[in-house]
Motif scaffolding. Structure first.
Motif, PDB file in Angstrom:
ATOM      1  N   ILE A 145      19.757 -35.339  -0.023  1.00  0.00           N
ATOM      2  CA  ILE A 145      19.703 -36.726   0.427  1.00  0.00           C
ATOM      3  C   ILE A 145      20.302 -37.583  -0.675  1.00  0.00           C
ATOM      4  N   LEU A 146      21.352 -38.322  -0.329  1.00  0.00           N
ATOM      5  CA  LEU A 146      21.946 -39.253  -1.287  1.00  0.00           C
ATOM      6  C   LEU A 146      21.113 -40.527  -1.233  1.00  0.00           C
ATOM      7  N   HIS A 147      20.392 -40.794  -2.295  1.00  0.00           N
ATOM      8  CA  HIS A 147      19.457 -41.920  -2.321  1.00  0.00           C
ATOM      9  C   HIS A 147      19.994 -42.984  -3.271  1.00  0.00           C
ATOM     10  N   LEU A 148      20.249 -44.169  -2.728  1.00  0.00           N
ATOM     11  CA  LEU A 148      20.749 -45.289  -3.520  1.00  0.00           C
ATOM     12  C   LEU A 148      19.628 -46.295  -3.728  1.00  0.00           C
ATOM     13  N   PHE A 149      19.453 -46.715  -4.952  1.00  0.00           N
ATOM     14  CA  PHE A 149      18.521 -47.787  -5.271  1.00  0.00           C
ATOM     15  C   PHE A 149      19.375 -48.987  -5.661  1.00  0.00           C
TER      16      PHE A 149
END
Length: 159
Positions: A145-149
């Protein structure tokens, strides 16, 4: 009579040598035949094991390919809590739509271009419900999962 005894001993010696040689050839022939059968069976076994080894290598290659981690999902988390919920959802959807091309890519490939990903999303601006929102990437977690904050800031109210 002396001449006949000598011929008799020589003929017995020759007959003994011929019988002994024939016996040795017979025994040696049987041993050679058995060794040839063993050799043939070992060759067949070796061929079978080589084929099995190739099939195992192919299945290992397929399993390794299946194990390669690809990006299945993109999640965006907006860290600013003071923004309106619709703006947060719209920013997340816009970023997910912009990064949809990364789905299905190998994690290693995306990790190699991580800096370009940061640069691309450094100061992204979106117009949401008539307001301009500037989005900045804080952290990127790359796995299945590519998780962007990200942080979002409202620049102008009316556009």
């Amino acid at each position: 009579m002396k001449v006949k005894l000598w011929k008799r001993y020589v003929s017995l010696l020759l007959i003994g040598a011929i019988l002994g040689g024939s016996g040795m050839l017979f025994i040696y022939g049987r041993e050679m035949e058995q060794m040839m059968l063993v050799k043939r069976s070992l060759q067949l076994l070796n061929d079978k094991l080589m084929e099995e080894n190739q099939s195992l290598k192919q299945s290992a290659k397929v399993a390794r390919k299946k194990q390669e981690v690809v990006i299945d999902e993109i999640r965006v988390t907006v860290l600013d809590k003071k923004l309106h919920e619709t703006i947060v959802l719209q920013v997340a959807r816009q970023l997910e739509k912009d990064l949809a091309s990364l789905k299905g890519k190998k994690v290693e490939q995306v990790a190699e271009v991580q800096e370009m990903l940061h640069e691309m999303l450094r100061r992204r601006e979106y117009i949401i419900e008539g307001t301009m929102v500037e989005v900045r990437v804080k952290t990127v977690a790359i796995s299945r999962i590519l998780h962007l904050f990200v942080t979002a800031e409202v620049k102008r109210e009316d556009i």
